[in-house]
Scaffold this motif. Sequence first.
Motif, short mmCIF file in Angstrom:
data_model
loop_
_atom_site.label_atom_id
_atom_site.label_comp_id
_atom_site.label_asym_id
_atom_site.label_seq_id
_atom_site.Cartn_x
_atom_site.Cartn_y
_atom_site.Cartn_z
N ILE A 112 0.67 -1.14 -0.18
CA ILE A 112 0.50 0.28 0.31
C ILE A 112 0.85 1.09 0.50
CG2 ILE A 112 -1.70 1.36 1.31
CD1 ILE A 112 -2.90 -1.12 1.95
N LEU A 113 1.86 1.17 0.88
CA LEU A 113 2.95 2.11 0.90
C LEU A 113 3.94 2.59 -0.41
CD1 LEU A 113 4.24 2.00 5.01
CD2 LEU A 113 2.63 3.46 3.68
N GLU A 114 3.81 1.48 -1.86
CA GLU A 114 4.18 1.96 -2.83
C GLU A 114 3.27 2.94 -3.34
OE1 GLU A 114 5.31 -1.79 -3.99
OE2 GLU A 114 6.77 -2.11 -2.10
N LEU A 115 1.90 3.07 -2.93
CA LEU A 115 0.91 4.05 -3.99
C LEU A 115 1.33 5.11 -4.02
CD1 LEU A 115 -2.23 2.21 -2.83
CD2 LEU A 115 -0.83 1.86 -5.27
N GLY A 116 1.20 6.35 -5.03
CA GLY A 116 1.77 8.07 -4.54
C GLY A 116 0.33 8.73 -4.93
N THR A 117 -0.41 8.36 -4.76
CA THR A 117 -1.59 9.88 -4.48
C THR A 117 -2.35 9.53 -3.59
OG1 THR A 117 -1.04 10.34 -6.49
CG2 THR A 117 -3.24 11.14 -5.50
N ILE A 118 -2.41 10.52 -2.32
CA ILE A 118 -3.13 10.23 -0.95
C ILE A 118 -4.29 11.42 -1.21
CG2 ILE A 118 -2.98 9.26 1.13
CD1 ILE A 118 -0.01 9.07 0.83
N ALA A 119 -5.38 11.06 -1.06
CA ALA A 119 -6.56 12.41 -0.69
C ALA A 119 -6.72 11.99 0.49
CB ALA A 119 -7.98 11.75 -1.64
N VAL A 120 -6.59 13.03 1.48
CA VAL A 120 -6.29 12.98 3.13
C VAL A 120 -7.83 13.69 2.68
CG1 VAL A 120 -5.49 13.86 4.96
CG2 VAL A 120 -3.97 13.05 2.86
N VAL A 121 -8.94 13.60 3.68
CA VAL A 121 -10.25 14.06 3.94
C VAL A 121 -9.89 13.83 5.13
CG1 VAL A 121 -13.23 13.23 4.71
CG2 VAL A 121 -11.80 12.47 2.32
N GLY A 122 -10.17 15.17 5.52
CA GLY A 122 -9.60 16.04 7.05
C GLY A 122 -9.23 16.53 7.29
N CYS A 123 -7.56 16.41 5.39
CA CYS A 123 -7.01 17.27 5.94
C CYS A 123 -6.99 18.89 6.78
CB CYS A 123 -6.27 17.39 5.17
SG CYS A 123 -4.63 17.28 4.67
N SER A 124 -5.97 19.22 7.43
CA SER A 124 -5.89 19.92 8.02
C SER A 124 -5.03 21.63 7.87
CB SER A 124 -5.76 20.04 9.99
OG SER A 124 -5.76 21.51 11.26
N ALA A 125 -5.51 22.12 8.22
CA ALA A 125 -4.06 23.68 7.54
C ALA A 125 -3.70 24.20 8.48
CB ALA A 125 -5.09 24.99 7.35
N THR A 126 -4.13 23.24 10.16
CA THR A 126 -3.38 23.46 11.31
C THR A 126 -2.25 23.01 12.39
OG1 THR A 126 -5.85 24.42 12.20
CG2 THR A 126 -3.89 24.37 13.94
N PRO A 127 -1.04 23.77 11.98
CA PRO A 127 0.06 22.52 11.96
C PRO A 127 -0.06 22.44 13.91
CG PRO A 127 0.53 24.56 10.98
CD PRO A 127 -0.36 25.00 11.13
N GLY A 128 0.45 21.05 13.59
CA GLY A 128 0.57 20.09 15.00
C GLY A 128 -0.83 19.67 15.22
N LYS A 129 -1.25 19.85 14.59
CA LYS A 129 -2.54 18.43 14.30
C LYS A 129 -1.75 17.64 13.67
CE LYS A 129 -7.11 21.31 15.34
NZ LYS A 129 -8.88 21.65 14.52
N PRO A 130 -2.17 16.13 14.29
CA PRO A 130 -2.45 14.97 13.45
C PRO A 130 -2.55 15.25 11.76
CG PRO A 130 -2.71 14.24 15.42
CD PRO A 130 -3.03 15.88 14.91
N ALA A 131 -3.56 15.26 11.73
CA ALA A 131 -4.36 16.12 10.33
C ALA A 131 -3.08 16.85 8.94
CB ALA A 131 -5.87 16.05 10.30
N HIS A 132 -2.65 17.53 10.18
CA HIS A 132 -1.55 18.69 9.33
C HIS A 132 -0.48 17.49 9.28
CE1 HIS A 132 -0.07 21.92 7.60
NE2 HIS A 132 0.75 21.90 8.52
N ASP A 133 -0.08 17.61 10.40
CA ASP A 133 1.30 17.12 10.17
C ASP A 133 1.70 15.61 9.58
OD1 ASP A 133 2.13 19.46 11.47
OD2 ASP A 133 2.62 18.25 13.92
N VAL A 134 0.61 14.31 9.34
CA VAL A 134 0.61 13.24 8.98
C VAL A 134 1.02 13.61 7.32
CG1 VAL A 134 0.36 11.17 8.66
CG2 VAL A 134 0.16 11.96 10.94
N PRO A 135 -0.08 14.22 6.34
CA PRO A 135 0.50 14.48 5.42
C PRO A 135 1.05 15.33 4.83
CG PRO A 135 -1.86 15.03 5.90
CD PRO A 135 -1.30 14.70 7.13
#
Length: 135
Positions: A12-35
């Motif tokens: 799975i990690l060899e795939l290249g394009t990830i749509a992140v639903v709930g992606c955050s604009a706020t640094p420090g949140k996992p939904a920002h830092d992971v993507p």
Amino acid sequence: MPVETDDELREILELGTIAVVGCSATPGKPAHDVPKFMRRKGYEIIPVNPFADDIFGIEPYDSLSDVEEEVDIVDIFRPSEEVPGIADAAISRDDVEVVWAQLGIENAEAGENVEAAGKQYVEDRCLKIEYNRLL
């Protein structure tokens, strides 16, 4: 049954394009830092957040169904009860291969629906942690 083996996760990690639903604009949140981490590792990140104007210099889509690019993985940063609706949107797309619910996010019904549609389902795992552990 959700993906469990390291071999499947590596694939799975060899795939290249990830749509992140709930992606955050706020640094420090996992939904920002992971993507953000995954972008630095070379993945194409497509943010999906109807309440943000800019994430990583990209205008986010309001919903997964609005995404025009090809998507390999749908990564979910939303509460567990919202997963079935997001999974249904992912299932309706021919391009999506994997629905990934982040750490702490689980929904057995969504997983069954995703797998019944011939796609892989990962839940209660973090992309960044699995990347660091396996690659």
